[in-house]
Design an enzyme around this catalytic site. Sequence first.
Site, mmCIF file in Angstrom:
data_model
loop_
_atom_site.group_PDB
_atom_site.id
_atom_site.type_symbol
_atom_site.label_atom_id
_atom_site.label_comp_id
_atom_site.label_asym_id
_atom_site.label_seq_id
_atom_site.Cartn_x
_atom_site.Cartn_y
_atom_site.Cartn_z
ATOM 1 N N LEU A 1 0.865 -1.176 0.000
ATOM 2 C CA LEU A 1 0.000 0.000 0.000
ATOM 3 C C LEU A 1 0.902 1.226 0.000
ATOM 4 O O LEU A 1 1.961 1.229 0.623
ATOM 5 C CB LEU A 1 -0.891 0.040 1.251
ATOM 6 C CG LEU A 1 -2.025 -0.974 1.369
ATOM 7 C CD1 LEU A 1 -2.779 -0.748 2.679
ATOM 8 C CD2 LEU A 1 -2.989 -0.893 0.194
ATOM 9 N N ASP A 2 0.466 2.279 -0.685
ATOM 10 C CA ASP A 2 1.199 3.538 -0.631
ATOM 11 C C ASP A 2 1.294 4.003 0.821
ATOM 12 O O ASP A 2 0.412 3.706 1.644
ATOM 13 C CB ASP A 2 0.482 4.613 -1.449
ATOM 14 C CG ASP A 2 0.500 4.331 -2.938
ATOM 15 O OD1 ASP A 2 1.402 3.593 -3.385
ATOM 16 O OD2 ASP A 2 -0.386 4.829 -3.650
ATOM 17 N N ARG A 3 2.343 4.743 1.124
ATOM 18 C CA ARG A 3 2.545 5.226 2.497
ATOM 19 C C ARG A 3 1.319 5.952 3.035
ATOM 20 O O ARG A 3 0.926 5.754 4.190
ATOM 21 C CB ARG A 3 3.754 6.160 2.552
ATOM 22 C CG ARG A 3 4.025 6.728 3.944
ATOM 23 C CD ARG A 3 5.236 7.636 3.950
ATOM 24 N NE ARG A 3 5.022 8.798 3.098
ATOM 25 C CZ ARG A 3 5.946 9.717 2.847
ATOM 26 N NH1 ARG A 3 7.168 9.576 3.347
ATOM 27 N NH2 ARG A 3 5.683 10.745 2.065
ATOM 28 N N ARG B 1 -6.147 5.974 -7.829
ATOM 29 C CA ARG B 1 -5.809 7.398 -7.864
ATOM 30 C C ARG B 1 -5.892 7.943 -9.291
ATOM 31 O O ARG B 1 -6.430 9.030 -9.535
ATOM 32 C CB ARG B 1 -4.424 7.608 -7.268
ATOM 33 C CG ARG B 1 -4.331 7.196 -5.802
ATOM 34 C CD ARG B 1 -2.900 7.116 -5.288
ATOM 35 N NE ARG B 1 -2.244 8.420 -5.301
ATOM 36 C CZ ARG B 1 -0.988 8.608 -4.909
ATOM 37 N NH1 ARG B 1 -0.266 7.576 -4.460
ATOM 38 N NH2 ARG B 1 -0.460 9.811 -4.946
#
EC number: 5.4.99.-
Length: 304
Positions: free
Chosen positions: A143-145, A244
Amino acid sequence: MPGKPSPRSQRKVLPPAPRMVVKEASELMSFLVAQLPHKNRNNIKTLLRDGQIVVDGQTVTQYNHLLQVGQQVEVRREKGPATNAYKGLTIVFEDEHLIVIDKQEGLLSIATDTQKTNTAYYILSGHVKRQNPAAKVFIVHRLDRDTSGLMVFAKSEQAKKLLQESWQTAVEQRTYLAVTEGVLKQPEGTIRSYLQESKALVIYSSQNPNEGQLAITHYQTLKQTSRYSLVKVDLETGRKNQIRVHMQDLGHPIVGDIKYGARTNPIGRLGLHAWVLSFTHPITGESLRYQTAVPRKFAGLFSE
């Protein structure tokens, strides 16, 4: 004379807790207030705090947890087990093969050149080594930060390989919540495009099949205000930054996502959360399903 009954023999065996079936989507608190008229809101908050509310077999402690039609809710007779929480993440499932966590925003999945220790991988490595100094963890997906929610780690090379190789078929549901800018003209639909990454590490979307990998995203608006929408997103494919980019394609970027067109940040974080994850265990074949609470900052934007 017969001997005195032991305390164990005198202990009353409680019947199993009744299961309540969700008939329409709602927040957990509203559902429990309606289903438990003999308890007030403070009583229910205590049940939640003590881990006595269970949804589809998983303990839920957040009052604003969103329920879906067909789910089963039960009230435990006794307090639930304490959660295994660390700074930045909570372990929601663990066996000898896998660990499933609920990651907070701001925590990296794995190390970078500049950050080695503030990562889910580092925390979980320490966790398993406290049980066995030779133990290791292996990352299955990332997962993205700034994205919060559910992640899976393996505890062996075999479990990692099996799950990654079967990921497209093993994962039955992978649902996110996104807070987007504006009101979507079409409240639900499907986005298809081909995604590729530039040298600047920005993902671009195209309708040309020769320009990247096919990405398919299904979305449905759950709540909205005049400025923001809470969108349920189901992934058919799992490309980097897929949600996104696709929200940007719709003209409604995720709040806080400056990289992909956002102009506002009302919650001080990226408005993306890995909400539900359902998959087949690569070793046991068991069907596992986990659902996290709606982040409070998300719910706060849409509270009445």
